[in-house]
Design a protein around this motif. Structure first.
Motif: not given
Length: 160
Positions: A73-83, A86-90
């Motif tokens: 249930g945690y968003s890894p920091e690397v994924i959170s930063k990319k999201v 970059c709106d396209a990543m989300a």
């Protein structure tokens, strides 16, 4: 889901390396916690172990930390930063979540060679998600694309 994944992982490690290294007691000792805490996590009583604990447990088990954090249930920091950056990543992640294993496998294999990327772009005309992925991939430089590929491989379904 987390409880079963961690229990199954520990049991596999017990079979591979022996109970002396991966019993609940041995894991608890290695992580400086109580055996009952490991038991509560594996039985699902302890619903949300801390991020730090899951990171330590991932390291101890030798499994992918990002996968464990996501399951926990945690968003890894690397994924959170990319999201965040970059709106396209989300948008891409939202679309990827809706894919089945075969579609994810196709995309993953397409990322491994340029011929597959070309085929994917050609098929994209009839598959809006693939077209969207291809357009997004064109915006990344090689280093960013490799990082995205690695993240997607870690995020997608795996077999154990």
């Amino acid at each position: 889901m987390l409880n079963q994944y961690l229990k199954d992982t520990r049991k596999l490690l017990e079979l591979k390396h022996g109970k002396a290294k991966f019993s609940q007691s041995a894991v608890a000792k290695a992580l400086d916690c109580n055996r009952s805490y490991i038991s509560r996590i594996e039985s699902g009583i302890e619903k949300q172990p801390s991020r730090t604990f899951l990171q330590k447990l991932s390291q101890h088990y030798g499994v992918d930390e990002i996968k464990v954090l996501i399951i926990g249930g945690y968003s890894p920091e690397v994924i959170s930063k990319k999201v965040c950056d970059c709106d396209a990543m989300a948008q891409l992640l939202s679309q990827l979540i809706a894919l089945d294993e075969a579609e994810l496998s196709f995309i993953s294999s397409a990322l491994n060679d340029s011929d597959s990327l070309i085929r994917m772009s050609q098929e994209g005309h009839s598959k809006p998600l693939l077209e969207s992925i291809y357009r997004i991939l064109l915006n990344f430089n090689a280093k960013e694309l490799k990082a995205l590929k690695d993240d997607l491989e870690n995020y997608g379904p795996t077999s154990t």
